[in-house]
Enzyme design. Structure first.
Site, PDB file in Angstrom:
ATOM      1  N   LYS A  34      43.418 115.957  12.113  1.00  0.00           N
ATOM      2  CA  LYS A  34      42.831 116.057  13.457  1.00  0.00           C
ATOM      3  C   LYS A  34      42.081 117.377  13.621  1.00  0.00           C
ATOM      4  O   LYS A  34      40.973 117.401  14.151  1.00  0.00           O
ATOM      5  CB  LYS A  34      43.923 115.952  14.525  1.00  0.00           C
ATOM      6  CG  LYS A  34      44.464 114.560  14.723  1.00  0.00           C
ATOM      7  CD  LYS A  34      45.561 114.567  15.782  1.00  0.00           C
ATOM      8  CE  LYS A  34      46.249 113.235  15.874  1.00  0.00           C
ATOM      9  NZ  LYS A  34      47.372 113.248  16.814  1.00  0.00           N
ATOM     10  N   ASN A  54      46.691 110.222  12.401  1.00  0.00           N
ATOM     11  CA  ASN A  54      47.671 110.909  13.246  1.00  0.00           C
ATOM     12  C   ASN A  54      48.200 112.206  12.638  1.00  0.00           C
ATOM     13  O   ASN A  54      49.112 112.821  13.178  1.00  0.00           O
ATOM     14  CB  ASN A  54      48.820 109.980  13.634  1.00  0.00           C
ATOM     15  CG  ASN A  54      49.648 109.544  12.454  1.00  0.00           C
ATOM     16  OD1 ASN A  54      49.319 109.860  11.309  1.00  0.00           O
ATOM     17  ND2 ASN A  54      50.716 108.815  12.711  1.00  0.00           N
ATOM     18  N   CYS A  55      47.630 112.658  11.542  1.00  0.00           N
ATOM     19  CA  CYS A  55      48.025 113.920  10.904  1.00  0.00           C
ATOM     20  C   CYS A  55      47.361 115.081  11.650  1.00  0.00           C
ATOM     21  O   CYS A  55      46.147 115.076  11.860  1.00  0.00           O
ATOM     22  CB  CYS A  55      47.590 113.903   9.435  1.00  0.00           C
ATOM     23  SG  CYS A  55      47.734 115.499   8.612  1.00  0.00           S
ATOM     24  N   ASN A  56      48.144 116.074  12.028  1.00  0.00           N
ATOM     25  CA  ASN A  56      47.601 117.208  12.780  1.00  0.00           C
ATOM     26  C   ASN A  56      46.541 117.982  12.005  1.00  0.00           C
ATOM     27  O   ASN A  56      45.548 118.434  12.579  1.00  0.00           O
ATOM     28  CB  ASN A  56      48.728 118.150  13.212  1.00  0.00           C
ATOM     29  CG  ASN A  56      49.585 117.539  14.296  1.00  0.00           C
ATOM     30  OD1 ASN A  56      49.125 116.699  15.064  1.00  0.00           O
ATOM     31  ND2 ASN A  56      50.836 117.943  14.355  1.00  0.00           N
TER      32      ASN A  56
END
Length: 114
Positions: free
Chosen positions: A13, A8-10
């Site tokens: 991603k 879930n880390c931008n």
């Protein structure tokens, strides 16, 4: 090639999207579900330095109380913290054949490297 990070880390991603668009085959290792070994952290520390592995700009680091941050002055303390709070590890980290290829996401660097 293995990409280490948190789903879930931008930044992770962005890196995964870039790798997929460029047809780079990877295996993803999620710290949150799989954790990380002390041996692996030591191996990376020898290659890039423990200071590079600790993400001092991230939310997890900023949420640590000052006394906890003050204790991270050497490799052993940094590794202990990274094992306890995997979110403090800079990400993504890309490894191939036990060698760190990249730490963080920089599209230009990825283009040169991969």
């Amino acid at each position: 090639m293995t990409v280490y990070g948190i789903k879930n880390c931008n930044t992770v991603k962005s890196a995964l999207d870039w790798l997929e668009k460029n047809a780079v085959e990877i295996e993803f290792h999620d710290y949150k579900t799989k954790g990380i070994s002390e041996a692996k952290l030591k191996q990376w520390s020898k290659q890039v330095g423990w200071e590079s592995l600790v993400n001092t700009r991230g939310t997890t680091w900023r949420q640590l109380d000052e006394s906890m941050r003050a204790k991270v002055t050497n490799e052993a303390a940094a590794i202990a913290l990274m094992m306890e709070k995997t979110s403090v590890i800079k990400r993504p980290l890309i490894e191939k054949d036990n060698k760190v290829l990249a730490l963080g996401f920089d599209e230009a660097a990825y283009k040169k490297l991969l």
